[in-house]
Design a protein around this motif. Structure first.
Motif, PDB file in Angstrom:
ATOM      1  N   UNK A  84      18.827  19.737  22.864  1.00 23.09           N
ATOM      2  CA  UNK A  84      18.566  18.767  21.885  1.00 23.09           C
ATOM      3  C   UNK A  84      17.587  18.767  20.864  1.00 23.09           C
ATOM      4  N   UNK A  85      17.818  18.693  19.558  1.00 25.67           N
ATOM      5  CA  UNK A  85      16.769  18.512  18.500  1.00 25.67           C
ATOM      6  C   UNK A  85      16.960  17.193  17.924  1.00 25.67           C
ATOM      7  N   UNK A  86      16.083  16.774  17.367  1.00 24.20           N
ATOM      8  CA  UNK A  86      16.022  15.737  16.449  1.00 24.20           C
ATOM      9  C   UNK A  86      15.494  15.803  15.139  1.00 24.20           C
ATOM     10  N   UNK A  87      16.032  14.948  14.192  1.00 25.67           N
ATOM     11  CA  UNK A  87      15.735  14.976  12.686  1.00 25.67           C
ATOM     12  C   UNK A  87      15.431  13.374  12.533  1.00 25.67           C
ATOM     13  N   UNK A  88      14.395  13.398  11.685  1.00 25.85           N
ATOM     14  CA  UNK A  88      14.304  11.661  11.170  1.00 25.85           C
ATOM     15  C   UNK A  88      15.511  11.915  10.176  1.00 25.85           C
ATOM     16  N   UNK A  89      15.740  10.425  10.130  1.00 24.64           N
ATOM     17  CA  UNK A  89      17.002  10.317   9.421  1.00 24.64           C
ATOM     18  C   UNK A  89      17.132  10.366   7.920  1.00 24.64           C
ATOM     19  N   UNK A  90      15.648  10.009   7.490  1.00 22.10           N
ATOM     20  CA  UNK A  90      15.662  10.302   5.936  1.00 22.10           C
ATOM     21  C   UNK A  90      15.799  11.758   5.615  1.00 22.10           C
ATOM     22  N   UNK A 100      16.286   0.277   8.904  1.00 17.30           N
ATOM     23  CA  UNK A 100      15.837   1.130  10.424  1.00 17.30           C
ATOM     24  C   UNK A 100      14.317   1.313  10.355  1.00 17.30           C
ATOM     25  N   UNK A 101      13.594   1.623   9.258  1.00 14.52           N
ATOM     26  CA  UNK A 101      12.226   1.701   8.961  1.00 14.52           C
ATOM     27  C   UNK A 101      11.385   0.478   8.975  1.00 14.52           C
ATOM     28  N   UNK A 143      16.672  28.350  10.238  1.00 14.13           N
ATOM     29  CA  UNK A 143      16.626  27.225  11.372  1.00 14.13           C
ATOM     30  C   UNK A 143      17.688  26.216  11.125  1.00 14.13           C
ATOM     31  N   UNK A 144      18.418  25.476  11.979  1.00 17.49           N
ATOM     32  CA  UNK A 144      19.316  24.598  11.930  1.00 17.49           C
ATOM     33  C   UNK A 144      19.043  23.642  10.982  1.00 17.49           C
ATOM     34  N   UNK A 145      17.808  23.173  10.871  1.00 20.01           N
ATOM     35  CA  UNK A 145      17.429  22.119   9.846  1.00 20.01           C
ATOM     36  C   UNK A 145      17.414  22.551   8.308  1.00 20.01           C
ATOM     37  N   UNK A 146      17.451  23.827   8.208  1.00 21.46           N
ATOM     38  CA  UNK A 146      17.536  24.189   6.738  1.00 21.46           C
ATOM     39  C   UNK A 146      19.019  24.211   6.404  1.00 21.46           C
ATOM     40  N   UNK A 156      20.411   9.157  23.014  1.00 23.64           N
ATOM     41  CA  UNK A 156      19.627   8.040  23.541  1.00 23.64           C
ATOM     42  C   UNK A 156      20.257   6.828  22.522  1.00 23.64           C
ATOM     43  N   UNK A 157      20.635   5.976  22.817  1.00 28.06           N
ATOM     44  CA  UNK A 157      21.145   4.674  21.933  1.00 28.06           C
ATOM     45  C   UNK A 157      19.728   4.030  21.148  1.00 28.06           C
ATOM     46  N   UNK A 158      18.703   3.868  21.528  1.00 23.96           N
ATOM     47  CA  UNK A 158      17.612   3.230  20.710  1.00 23.96           C
ATOM     48  C   UNK A 158      16.871   4.231  20.248  1.00 23.96           C
ATOM     49  N   UNK A 159      16.936   5.375  20.128  1.00 25.09           N
ATOM     50  CA  UNK A 159      16.216   6.548  19.416  1.00 25.09           C
ATOM     51  C   UNK A 159      16.954   6.607  18.288  1.00 25.09           C
ATOM     52  N   UNK A 160      16.451   6.289  17.225  1.00 30.56           N
ATOM     53  CA  UNK A 160      17.214   6.192  15.578  1.00 30.56           C
ATOM     54  C   UNK A 160      16.761   7.499  14.866  1.00 30.56           C
ATOM     55  N   UNK A 161      17.151   8.690  15.352  1.00 30.88           N
ATOM     56  CA  UNK A 161      17.257   9.873  14.947  1.00 30.88           C
ATOM     57  C   UNK A 161      18.723  10.464  14.704  1.00 30.88           C
TER      58      UNK A 161
END
Length: 514
Positions: free
Chosen positions: A3-9, A22-23, A376-379, A503-508
């Motif tokens: 699992x990787x996470x990105x900032x929603x922005x 959210x912020x 990368x997946x992010x790209x 994770x429900x409270x991890x807003x990513x």
């Protein structure tokens, strides 16, 4: 699953109002009560009141709705004053619709578990609010599987939850693999709402999920005072308009527009707006109308004939559930922010507004392609033009930019300008003109060089864009297009893996590899 996470922005797919909420942007604090974190839930638990009479009505309705299912949740928990719900809702899309519907339900199930860990003296029940009264059939009638759209063709009209789903046999026979639980749900139930409850119970068995159909006379009776006030006094219309004006003044786009009357008339295959004309309450596109006395009498005798629209459906939800939080997507959370004044007016608790989980699922074949292309997946979250440009530049053996040469041209013309203006001040214009033409020519040449290099890398670029389309179909997020069967048919543990990973409270934004 990795699992990787990105900032929603960083995803570039969500509206400003949602991201600012959210912020914790301070300009929005007056539009909600508590922020959706553990401390916010602690305060909500302490302040949420719900009568025993409502609990008994809710349990009685649920017992009837689940009567024909062999496996059912423990409804008795809801009779306990220390039991609360966490809720998400969605239309009854065929075959669950887009992948994010599954993410919504995964979010509430995991949230209920996390809240139980944080507050062991209380119980928390995940509720899926089935939008059974919605009449927008086009929105639920199509789903996408392995790149192909399947559409339910019917002449049925009205509230979709009341439609007979047996016509879906044709699609069940067309999809590449027989899915037994969908066959059972659609072919052995007489309403779409009952069918959805059946297959959701199968997919999330042993998770305590409750599927609620609020198209109920007993539940609507609890909402009758609001029906009368809205139809006669139009309170919500004025309140939501005022709130919307405030949000727009802050520079935000608002999602919903209130009507003078925010109820539909619901009967048989009809769900049409109620409007007031010449002291009569008329049902649009029908010959049905009522006097004020008649419509009050109808509300008291048959509240099930009144269906709230998007403005009052949230209030109805909170009226009939001991609810703490509503979990929604990037369009839902913003429109709830328009509604706090309505809740205050009717003295109903305003729930915590919480985003659902967001995710991109990357299978093994896509991961190998990502690694082969050296990205990368992010790209891949970049738009196609930016992605293509950065890929070509990164993989070129030589620099494709003429920025250095353009800087040199600027320096040369600065020296020329000094010489020329010493002789004649009016020379500045001609010099600047020649400079602009020279720089424009170099910029045009730079574009030609990059296009030539793109042609040299045509095979790799084509593979890149094919990968982009696979993971971001139509340029949008995968979760808004693909169906969960794309992954479930290859791995029946797919939903369990989501439950274990998100994770429900991890807003990513989550990137999940399977």
């Amino acid at each position: 699953m990795p699992l990787q996470t990105l900032d929603l922005k960083a995803v570039g797919a969500f509206p400003k109002l949602f991201l600012d909420y959210i912020t914790k942007n301070e300009t929005l604090t007056s539009f909600y009560n508590q922020y959706p974190d553990i401390e916010g839930f602690r305060k909500a638990i302490q302040s949420r009141a719900f009568t025993q009479e409502k609990r008994q009505t809710l349990v009685s309705v649920l017992e009837k709705q689940y009567a024909n299912l062999d496996s059912k949740p423990d409804f008795s928990l809801l009779l306990d004053d220390k039991t609360f719900t966490v809720t998400t809702g969605h239309q009854l899309n065929i075959f669950t619709g887009p992948l994010y519907v599954i993410y919504k339900i995964v979010t509430i199930i995991n949230l209920a578990k996390q809240l139980k860990d944080a507050f062991p003296d209380y119980n928390f029940v995940p509720v899926y609010w089935m939008a059974s009264e919605d009449h927008d059939f086009d929105e639920i009638s199509v789903f996408n599987l392995f790149g192909k759209n399947y559409k339910w063709e019917t002449t049925q009209k009205g509230a979709v939850g009341r439609m007979n789903p047996k016509e879906l046999r044709a699609i069940c026979d067309q999809i590449p693999e027989r899915v037994e639980f969908f066959q059972n749900a659609y072919l052995n139930h007489d309403t779409l709402a009952n069918a959805v409850r059946c297959y959701m119970s199968h997919l999330f068995q042993d998770q305590g999920l409750i599927c609620l159909d609020a198209d109920s006379a007993d539940l609507k009776a609890l909402f009758a005072p609001v029906m009368k006030d809205d139809i006669l006094q139009h309170s919500a219309s004025h309140i939501v308009k005022s709130t919307s004006d405030q949000l727009q003044a802050l520079g935000y786009h608002t999602q919903i527009t209130p009507r003078e009357i925010n109820f539909f008339y619901l009967e048989d295959s009809t769900r049409e707006r109620i409007v007031k004309e010449d002291n009569q309450y008329k049902v649009l596109h029908t010959d049905t109308s009522f006097s004020e006395a008649e419509i009050i009498q109808l509300i008291e005798a048959n509240p099930e004939r009144f269906s709230p629209n998007v403005v009052l459906r949230p209030l109805y939800q909170e009226t009939i559930l001991p609810n703490l939080a509503y979990i929604g997507g990037p369009s839902e959370v913003p429109y709830w922010l328009q509604l706090k004044g309505v809740f205050d007016h009717y003295q109903e608790s305003f729930p915590l507004l919480m985003p659902r989980n967001f995710a991109l699922v990357v299978n093994e074949a896509s991961r190998k392609k990502i690694d082969k292309l050296g990205i990368t997946t992010e790209e891949l979250f970049a738009d196609e033009v930016t992605l293509r440009k950065s890929f070509v530049e990164k993989n070129s053996r030589k620099s494709l930019s003429l920025a250095f040469e353009i800087d040199e041209i600027n320096d040369i013309f600065e020296r020329i300008l000094k010489k020329a203006t010493i002789i004649e001040a009016t020379m500045k214009g001609p010099v600047e003109g020649v400079k602009a033409k020279s720089i424009n020519a170099l910029e045009h040449l730079e574009k030609r060089i990059k296009r030539a290099e793109e042609r040299n890398q045509e095979s790799s670029v084509s593979q890149l864009l094919a990968l982009k389309e696979r993971l971001f179909p139509g340029g949008g997020l995968q979760e808004r297009k693909e169906n969960f069967l794309n992954f479930y048919l290859n791995d029946h543990q797919f939903i369990q893996k989501l439950l274990d990973s998100l994770a429900p409270l991890d807003y990513k934004f989550n990137i999940i590899e399977i």
